[in-house]
Design an enzyme around this catalytic site. Structure first.
Site, short mmCIF file in Angstrom:
data_model
loop_
_atom_site.label_atom_id
_atom_site.label_comp_id
_atom_site.label_asym_id
_atom_site.label_seq_id
_atom_site.Cartn_x
_atom_site.Cartn_y
_atom_site.Cartn_z
N ASP A 18 -26.96 -11.57 -38.18
CA ASP A 18 -28.23 -12.24 -38.45
C ASP A 18 -29.05 -11.48 -39.49
OD1 ASP A 18 -27.57 -14.20 -36.69
OD2 ASP A 18 -29.16 -13.78 -35.23
N ALA A 39 -35.05 -13.08 -31.16
CA ALA A 39 -34.78 -11.71 -31.62
C ALA A 39 -35.61 -10.72 -30.81
CB ALA A 39 -35.06 -11.63 -33.12
N SER A 45 -36.51 -9.88 -26.40
CA SER A 45 -36.31 -8.65 -25.63
C SER A 45 -37.62 -8.12 -25.06
CB SER A 45 -35.65 -7.57 -26.50
OG SER A 45 -36.53 -7.13 -27.52
N ALA A 60 -38.70 -10.55 -30.11
CA ALA A 60 -39.64 -11.19 -29.19
C ALA A 60 -38.99 -11.52 -27.85
CB ALA A 60 -40.21 -12.46 -29.83
#
Length: 291
Positions: free
Chosen positions: A71, A187, A191, A189
């Site tokens: 990514d 992404a 975690s 956020a």
């Protein structure tokens, strides 16, 4: 003909990337497409059999960019190519990968479908952010995933005043604050216990990182306004604070500095083979419904 000029961009730090890149370039050539190889990718993989182009030249002439990597590789390419409107397709040569949704072993079959016209294009919003010191703009960058304000070093929390269109939202002490697009909601956020946002939403999510008060919760706001974060204190002065625009960093934040974030006028255009589903990606990547 769909996508007559195809650019290849790879995460050239990966060992063994030259073989799948060469196979893909040969396949595209047989399909009658002109192939452009990103300059850094060509230099670091030793592939010199195809025309080489900078990202600017790719933006000006390519009709499709194929990204082999994770990514992060897509994030970098998207930021450079979004102003040109070049659509991107991500091939997963990394690990988790929410936006590189095509497995490496399925590359040629998926690309054949796309070249035959069996594809869909999805518009993903980007953020435009700036760092201000008084009336001077110190740094500016865009981000496909997120803008992250956080403490530097091992010191105390940072304190920030957060406003939306000039209206005070809150003043918060925390290790940091994540402002994420719907793309970025899967992404950092995620975690930090933020919500998943469907990519079709016109929204941003604010996710505090280890806030001092547990009542500080993630909040989803419209992306039509201007978000402003003013650093009111940075814990111990010697620790400082930094702000990250995806992988681009400004590490010299000082008390009084202001970070503004708003939706970029450009979008990242992601290409998927026909039949792509965001929910299918979530089921596969997050191992939902495995019972």
């Amino acid at each position: 003909m769909h996508f007559p000029v195809v650019a290849l961009i790879g995460r050239y730090q990966d060992t063994g990337l030259d073989a799948p890149l060469r196979a893909l370039a040969d396949m595209l050539t047989r399909a009658g497409r002109r192939v452009l190889l990103d300059t850094d990718t060509a230099r670091n993989t030793g592939l010199h059999d195809y025309a080489v182009a900078t990202l600017q030249e790719i933006g000006e002439s390519a009709s499709l960019a194929v990204i082999l990597g994770g990514d992060g590789t897509v994030l970098g390419a998207a930021r450079h190519l979004a102003p040109y409107g070049v659509p991107l397709i991500g091939i997963n040569h990394g690990r988790l990968g929410f936006i590189t949704d095509i497995p490496l072993q399925d590359t040629q079959a998926a690309l054949t479908r796309v070249l035959d016209g069996n594809y869909q294009i999805e518009e993903r919003s980007l953020l435009q952010g700036s760092v201000w010191r008084g009336d001077a703009e110190m740094f500016s960058a865009c981000a496909l995933n997120d803008v992250v304000l956080n403490r530097a070093g091992r010191g105390g929390m940072i304190e920030m005043r957060v406003e939306l269109d000039g209206v005070h939202m809150y003043t918060q002490r925390a290790d940091g604050l994540i402002i994420a697009t719907p793309t970025g909601s899967t992404a950092y956020a995620l975690s930090a216990a933020g919500p998943l946002l469907h990519p079709g939403l016109n929204a941003m999510v604010l996710v505090p990182v280890a806030p001092q008060s547990l009542s500080n919760r993630p909040i989803v706001i419209p992306d039509t306004g201007v978000l402003s974060m003013t650093l009111t204190a940075s814990g111990r002065v010697e620790t400082g604070a930094s702000v990250h625009f995806d992988m681009q960093t400004w590490s010299d934040l000082q008390p009084g500095d202001r970070i503004t974030v708003q939706r970029s006028p450009h979008t990242a255009r992601l290409v998927h083979p026909q039949g792509y589903s965001f929910f299918s990606t979530l089921r596969r990547k997050l191992h939902w419904n495995l019972m």
